[in-house]
Motif scaffolding. Structure first.
Motif, PDB file in Angstrom:
ATOM      1  N   UNK A  18       1.148  -1.366   0.240  1.00  0.00           N
ATOM      2  CA  UNK A  18       0.019   0.056   0.059  1.00  0.00           C
ATOM      3  C   UNK A  18       0.431   1.181  -0.018  1.00  0.00           C
ATOM      4  N   UNK A  19       2.162   1.054   1.028  1.00  0.00           N
ATOM      5  CA  UNK A  19       2.807   2.547   0.430  1.00  0.00           C
ATOM      6  C   UNK A  19       3.421   2.265  -0.151  1.00  0.00           C
ATOM      7  N   UNK A  20       3.643   1.216  -1.339  1.00  0.00           N
ATOM      8  CA  UNK A  20       4.656   1.457  -2.473  1.00  0.00           C
ATOM      9  C   UNK A  20       3.611   2.327  -3.766  1.00  0.00           C
ATOM     10  N   UNK A  21       2.091   1.964  -3.403  1.00  0.00           N
ATOM     11  CA  UNK A  21       1.782   2.505  -4.563  1.00  0.00           C
ATOM     12  C   UNK A  21       1.147   4.129  -4.244  1.00  0.00           C
ATOM     13  N   UNK A  22       1.145   4.161  -2.069  1.00  0.00           N
ATOM     14  CA  UNK A  22       0.530   5.452  -2.267  1.00  0.00           C
ATOM     15  C   UNK A  22       2.118   6.236  -2.602  1.00  0.00           C
ATOM     16  N   UNK A  23       3.096   6.285  -2.232  1.00  0.00           N
ATOM     17  CA  UNK A  23       4.580   7.032  -1.920  1.00  0.00           C
ATOM     18  C   UNK A  23       4.721   6.969  -4.237  1.00  0.00           C
ATOM     19  N   UNK A  24       4.429   6.193  -4.730  1.00  0.00           N
ATOM     20  CA  UNK A  24       4.088   6.378  -5.882  1.00  0.00           C
ATOM     21  C   UNK A  24       3.746   7.101  -6.571  1.00  0.00           C
ATOM     22  N   UNK A  25       2.845   7.628  -6.056  1.00  0.00           N
ATOM     23  CA  UNK A  25       1.320   9.124  -6.436  1.00  0.00           C
ATOM     24  C   UNK A  25       2.417   9.982  -6.064  1.00  0.00           C
ATOM     25  N   UNK A  26       3.487  10.826  -5.238  1.00  0.00           N
ATOM     26  CA  UNK A  26       3.468  11.689  -4.954  1.00  0.00           C
ATOM     27  C   UNK A  26       4.646  12.352  -5.177  1.00  0.00           C
ATOM     28  N   UNK A  27       4.071  13.284  -5.240  1.00  0.00           N
ATOM     29  CA  UNK A  27       5.758  14.837  -6.251  1.00  0.00           C
ATOM     30  C   UNK A  27       5.819  15.980  -5.054  1.00  0.00           C
ATOM     31  N   UNK A  28       6.908  16.364  -5.050  1.00  0.00           N
ATOM     32  CA  UNK A  28       7.629  17.092  -4.232  1.00  0.00           C
ATOM     33  C   UNK A  28       7.211  18.280  -5.352  1.00  0.00           C
ATOM     34  N   UNK A  29       6.503  19.235  -4.239  1.00  0.00           N
ATOM     35  CA  UNK A  29       7.015  20.544  -4.332  1.00  0.00           C
ATOM     36  C   UNK A  29       7.015  21.576  -3.403  1.00  0.00           C
ATOM     37  N   UNK A  30       7.929  22.205  -4.263  1.00  0.00           N
ATOM     38  CA  UNK A  30       9.735  23.589  -3.372  1.00  0.00           C
ATOM     39  C   UNK A  30       8.651  25.153  -3.780  1.00  0.00           C
ATOM     40  N   UNK A  35       3.048  32.156  -2.400  1.00  0.00           N
ATOM     41  CA  UNK A  35       3.458  31.701  -3.133  1.00  0.00           C
ATOM     42  C   UNK A  35       1.489  31.060  -2.632  1.00  0.00           C
ATOM     43  N   UNK A  36       0.599  31.416  -3.994  1.00  0.00           N
ATOM     44  CA  UNK A  36      -0.643  30.804  -4.166  1.00  0.00           C
ATOM     45  C   UNK A  36      -0.961  29.309  -4.324  1.00  0.00           C
ATOM     46  N   UNK A  37      -1.191  28.999  -3.021  1.00  0.00           N
ATOM     47  CA  UNK A  37      -1.534  26.817  -3.487  1.00  0.00           C
ATOM     48  C   UNK A  37      -2.876  26.966  -4.596  1.00  0.00           C
ATOM     49  N   UNK A  38      -3.705  27.781  -3.948  1.00  0.00           N
ATOM     50  CA  UNK A  38      -5.604  27.894  -4.630  1.00  0.00           C
ATOM     51  C   UNK A  38      -5.855  29.592  -4.668  1.00  0.00           C
ATOM     52  N   UNK A  39      -6.763  29.404  -5.525  1.00  0.00           N
ATOM     53  CA  UNK A  39      -7.644  30.969  -5.417  1.00  0.00           C
ATOM     54  C   UNK A  39      -8.648  30.742  -5.806  1.00  0.00           C
ATOM     55  N   UNK A  98       9.068  29.702   3.210  1.00  0.00           N
ATOM     56  CA  UNK A  98       9.285  28.042   1.952  1.00  0.00           C
ATOM     57  C   UNK A  98       8.395  27.487   2.217  1.00  0.00           C
ATOM     58  N   UNK A  99       7.967  26.692   1.755  1.00  0.00           N
ATOM     59  CA  UNK A  99       7.271  25.294   2.262  1.00  0.00           C
ATOM     60  C   UNK A  99       7.689  24.492   1.193  1.00  0.00           C
ATOM     61  N   UNK A 100       7.848  22.917   1.618  1.00  0.00           N
ATOM     62  CA  UNK A 100       7.508  22.306   1.039  1.00  0.00           C
ATOM     63  C   UNK A 100       6.581  20.907   1.441  1.00  0.00           C
ATOM     64  N   UNK A 101       6.029  20.658  -0.342  1.00  0.00           N
ATOM     65  CA  UNK A 101       4.922  20.135  -0.064  1.00  0.00           C
ATOM     66  C   UNK A 101       5.398  18.900  -0.956  1.00  0.00           C
ATOM     67  N   UNK A 102       4.510  17.765   0.060  1.00  0.00           N
ATOM     68  CA  UNK A 102       4.272  16.023  -1.114  1.00  0.00           C
ATOM     69  C   UNK A 102       3.070  16.484  -1.034  1.00  0.00           C
ATOM     70  N   UNK A 103       2.309  16.056  -2.987  1.00  0.00           N
ATOM     71  CA  UNK A 103       1.738  16.281  -3.018  1.00  0.00           C
ATOM     72  C   UNK A 103       1.106  14.742  -4.063  1.00  0.00           C
ATOM     73  N   UNK A 104      -0.473  14.302  -3.912  1.00  0.00           N
ATOM     74  CA  UNK A 104      -0.930  13.288  -4.469  1.00  0.00           C
ATOM     75  C   UNK A 104      -2.273  14.487  -5.358  1.00  0.00           C
ATOM     76  N   UNK A 105      -2.973  13.701  -5.993  1.00  0.00           N
ATOM     77  CA  UNK A 105      -3.650  14.105  -7.163  1.00  0.00           C
ATOM     78  C   UNK A 105      -5.198  13.576  -6.864  1.00  0.00           C
ATOM     79  N   UNK A 106      -6.012  14.273  -7.165  1.00  0.00           N
ATOM     80  CA  UNK A 106      -7.444  13.981  -6.516  1.00  0.00           C
ATOM     81  C   UNK A 106      -7.935  12.627  -7.571  1.00  0.00           C
ATOM     82  N   UNK A 107      -7.224  12.245  -8.261  1.00  0.00           N
ATOM     83  CA  UNK A 107      -8.069  11.206  -8.889  1.00  0.00           C
ATOM     84  C   UNK A 107      -7.550  10.179  -8.435  1.00  0.00           C
ATOM     85  N   UNK A 108      -5.625   9.940  -8.048  1.00  0.00           N
ATOM     86  CA  UNK A 108      -4.409   9.360  -7.761  1.00  0.00           C
ATOM     87  C   UNK A 108      -5.040   8.851  -6.455  1.00  0.00           C
TER      88      UNK A 108
END
Length: 188
Positions: A18-30, A35-39, A98-108
């Protein structure tokens, strides 16, 4: 990424598959400060985990913004109502540092929920946690004075408050910056 796994493991155990699937969907964003994340009007497409930084949720106004939330390191950030309904957001989200995020899309995220054993448990527990935070905030606004709300915020996260501009703290506790200045003078 270990921070995310540790956070999740504190909610419920997650097996390696489960972790492999979940972590494979994450993307790091710096991201840089402010910085706006959502308007307003945009649809939330991600759930993000903060590994560095501070983020604020707010409604922009002409005179001053109405800040209604701060999210810190080792917490999830999203416009949850917009994410769930896939409808336009009524508020904005931006970085305060300054912020570092790990994001997963709604679809993923939906795929993780559908195909893993622990995905739904984690999703449910995160939703319950968000409800408790929102409920605590609403009760605080209805039952406590601005000074009590400030003291609560200060006692919960004293070091982090040093990084948040006072105008946002004032907005969060429901007062003007001048009123916050008077509160701070009274309690010091």
């Amino acid at each position: 990424m270990n921070e995310i796994r540790n956070f999740i493991e504190n909610i419920t155990p997650m097996n390696d598959a489960d972790w492999q699937l979940f972590s494979s969907k994450l993307q790091e964003v710096n991201l840089k400060k402010n910085t706006p994340l959502l308007k307003i009007g945009e649809i939330e497409k991600h759930l993000s985990f903060i590994t560095k930084g501070i983020v604020r949720l707010y409604i922009p106004k002409d005179e001053f913004d109405l800040t209604f939330g701060f999210v810190f390191k080792n917490e999830f950030i999203t416009a949850y109502d917009s994410l769930l309904t896939q409808s336009p957001s009524d508020y904005q989200i931006e970085t305060l540092t300054e912020t570092t995020l790990w994001t997963i899309s709604y679809k993923d995220l939906q795929e993780v929920y559908e195909t893993t054993n622990s995905g739904n448990i984690i999703g449910r527990k995160m939703a319950e946690n968000m409800f408790l935070i929102k409920s605590k905030r609403e009760l605080s606004l209805l039952s406590k004075t601005a000074e009590e709300r400030y003291l609560d915020l200060f006692s919960d996260r004293p070091k982090l408050l040093q990084q948040i501009p006072l105008k946002y703290i004032a907005s969060y506790i429901g007062v003007t910056p001048q009123a916050l200045s008077r509160i701070r003078k009274r309690i010091t």
